[in-house]
Scaffold this motif. Structure first.
Motif, PDB file in Angstrom:
ATOM      1  N   ASP A  26      -0.863   4.418   1.680  1.00  0.00           N
ATOM      2  CA  ASP A  26      -1.950   3.462   1.721  1.00  0.00           C
ATOM      3  C   ASP A  26      -2.961   3.852   0.652  1.00  0.00           C
ATOM      4  N   GLY A  27      -3.152   2.972  -0.315  1.00  0.00           N
ATOM      5  CA  GLY A  27      -4.082   3.250  -1.401  1.00  0.00           C
ATOM      6  C   GLY A  27      -5.501   2.804  -1.131  1.00  0.00           C
ATOM      7  N   GLY A  28      -5.752   2.272   0.073  1.00  0.00           N
ATOM      8  CA  GLY A  28      -7.099   1.863   0.435  1.00  0.00           C
ATOM      9  C   GLY A  28      -7.551   0.538  -0.150  1.00  0.00           C
ATOM     10  N   GLN A  29      -6.624  -0.253  -0.671  1.00  0.00           N
ATOM     11  CA  GLN A  29      -6.987  -1.525  -1.309  1.00  0.00           C
ATOM     12  C   GLN A  29      -7.552  -2.523  -0.298  1.00  0.00           C
ATOM     13  N   GLN A  30      -8.341  -3.447  -0.809  1.00  0.00           N
ATOM     14  CA  GLN A  30      -8.779  -4.589  -0.027  1.00  0.00           C
ATOM     15  C   GLN A  30      -7.835  -5.751  -0.308  1.00  0.00           C
ATOM     16  N   ARG A 120      -4.719 -19.511  -3.140  1.00  0.00           N
ATOM     17  CA  ARG A 120      -5.961 -18.771  -2.886  1.00  0.00           C
ATOM     18  C   ARG A 120      -5.712 -17.381  -2.314  1.00  0.00           C
ATOM     19  N   VAL A 121      -4.451 -17.069  -2.046  1.00  0.00           N
ATOM     20  CA  VAL A 121      -4.098 -15.734  -1.541  1.00  0.00           C
ATOM     21  C   VAL A 121      -3.656 -14.895  -2.732  1.00  0.00           C
ATOM     22  N   HIS A 122      -4.377 -13.834  -2.993  1.00  0.00           N
ATOM     23  CA  HIS A 122      -4.070 -12.983  -4.145  1.00  0.00           C
ATOM     24  C   HIS A 122      -3.544 -11.614  -3.751  1.00  0.00           C
ATOM     25  N   SER A 123      -3.780 -11.225  -2.489  1.00  0.00           N
ATOM     26  CA  SER A 123      -3.337  -9.895  -2.066  1.00  0.00           C
ATOM     27  C   SER A 123      -3.148  -9.837  -0.557  1.00  0.00           C
ATOM     28  N   ILE A 124      -2.192  -8.996  -0.172  1.00  0.00           N
ATOM     29  CA  ILE A 124      -1.839  -8.799   1.235  1.00  0.00           C
ATOM     30  C   ILE A 124      -1.749  -7.299   1.504  1.00  0.00           C
ATOM     31  N   LEU A 125      -2.293  -6.870   2.641  1.00  0.00           N
ATOM     32  CA  LEU A 125      -2.015  -5.526   3.153  1.00  0.00           C
ATOM     33  C   LEU A 125      -0.855  -5.653   4.124  1.00  0.00           C
ATOM     34  N   HIS A 132      10.155   1.626   7.912  1.00  0.00           N
ATOM     35  CA  HIS A 132      10.509   0.234   7.626  1.00  0.00           C
ATOM     36  C   HIS A 132       9.797  -0.302   6.383  1.00  0.00           C
ATOM     37  N   MET A 133       8.853   0.472   5.838  1.00  0.00           N
ATOM     38  CA  MET A 133       7.969  -0.046   4.799  1.00  0.00           C
ATOM     39  C   MET A 133       8.683  -0.336   3.480  1.00  0.00           C
ATOM     40  N   ARG A 134       9.574   0.547   3.038  1.00  0.00           N
ATOM     41  CA  ARG A 134      10.204   0.347   1.722  1.00  0.00           C
ATOM     42  C   ARG A 134      10.934  -0.996   1.676  1.00  0.00           C
ATOM     43  N   ARG A 135      11.774  -1.260   2.665  1.00  0.00           N
ATOM     44  CA  ARG A 135      12.534  -2.515   2.679  1.00  0.00           C
ATOM     45  C   ARG A 135      11.577  -3.706   2.794  1.00  0.00           C
ATOM     46  N   PRO A 152       1.048  -1.479   0.577  1.00  0.00           N
ATOM     47  CA  PRO A 152       1.500  -0.862   1.826  1.00  0.00           C
ATOM     48  C   PRO A 152       0.350  -0.279   2.631  1.00  0.00           C
ATOM     49  N   CYS A 153       0.423  -0.490   3.926  1.00  0.00           N
ATOM     50  CA  CYS A 153      -0.522   0.099   4.877  1.00  0.00           C
ATOM     51  C   CYS A 153       0.324   0.606   6.052  1.00  0.00           C
ATOM     52  N   PRO A 154       1.049   1.721   5.851  1.00  0.00           N
ATOM     53  CA  PRO A 154       2.043   2.147   6.837  1.00  0.00           C
ATOM     54  C   PRO A 154       1.451   2.674   8.138  1.00  0.00           C
TER      55      PRO A 154
END
Length: 197
Positions: A26-30, A120-125, A132-135, A152-154
């Motif tokens: 998790d890189g802490g992105q918004q 209008r959606v530019h990013s998703i966490l 399961h995150m990689r797949r 990723p927000c594992p």
């Protein structure tokens, strides 16, 4: 080495570790929305991670995705847990049609379109378990429009954490099955091949 070159019946612990967990953090992105993938234990492991990100102001909405359980879909159980944790109902979106990870992505796109308009959606966490995150990331990045960044927000579960999956038979079986599933996805063209470090 490319994932497609791995022998799914003779995977080493090192290959499984690199394939599933290396570089996933998790890189802490918004983001514009938090997408939580369903499972039988998603309310226990995944929803608290999503709610923590929401409370930290990293996204204004949470989308619960999953319809596999009967009679109440996974997403509804997840929504109920988020409500109990204090998330306002108006900040929770629910998608109850999907029955696997590919469908999670496709039906979630429809839900995002209805809620926001996709342009209008530019990013998703993306919230799912570490194993399961990689797949899930590869599916989302392949199926979502190119303008949507997926971060990723594992969530950590009990038996398939990066540091303990190899310590129990249950963890080993689940991690091995997930690694084999990743290989099959690549070989079947579900998403493009990629290198493991």
């Amino acid at each position: 080495m490319l994932v497609s070159q791995l022998d799914e019946e003779r995977l080493t612990d090192d290959q499984i570790q690199r394939m599933l967990f290396d570089g996933i953090a998790d890189g802490g992105q918004q983001a514009d929305c938090i997408l939580v993938l369903g499972s039988r234990k998603a309310a226990q492991y995944r929803v608290p991670v999503a709610v923590a990100a929401y409370r930290a102001g990293r996204a204004p909405k949470i989308l619960m995705s999953g319809g596999a359980m009967e009679p109440v879909p996974e997403a509804e159980w997840m929504r109920q847990t988020a409500l109990e944790m204090g998330v306002p109902d108006e900040d929770i979106l629910v998608e109850t049609q999907s029955h696997n990870t590919v469908e999670n992505m496709l039906f979630s796109l429809v839900a995002l379109q209805k809620a926001f308009w996709l342009n209008r959606v530019h990013s998703i966490l993306l919230v799912t378990t570490s194993c399961h995150m990689r797949r899930s990331l590869h599916l989302a990045r392949y199926l979502f429009p190119a303008h949507i960044q997926v971060y990723p927000c594992p969530a950590l579960d009990t038996h398939t954490r990066p540091e303990n999956w190899m310590l129990t038979e249950q963890g080993r079986q689940r991690a091995t099955a997930e690694a084999q599933n990743l290989i099959r996805c690549v070989r079947n063209g579900v998403f493009p091949d990629f290198e493991i470090g």
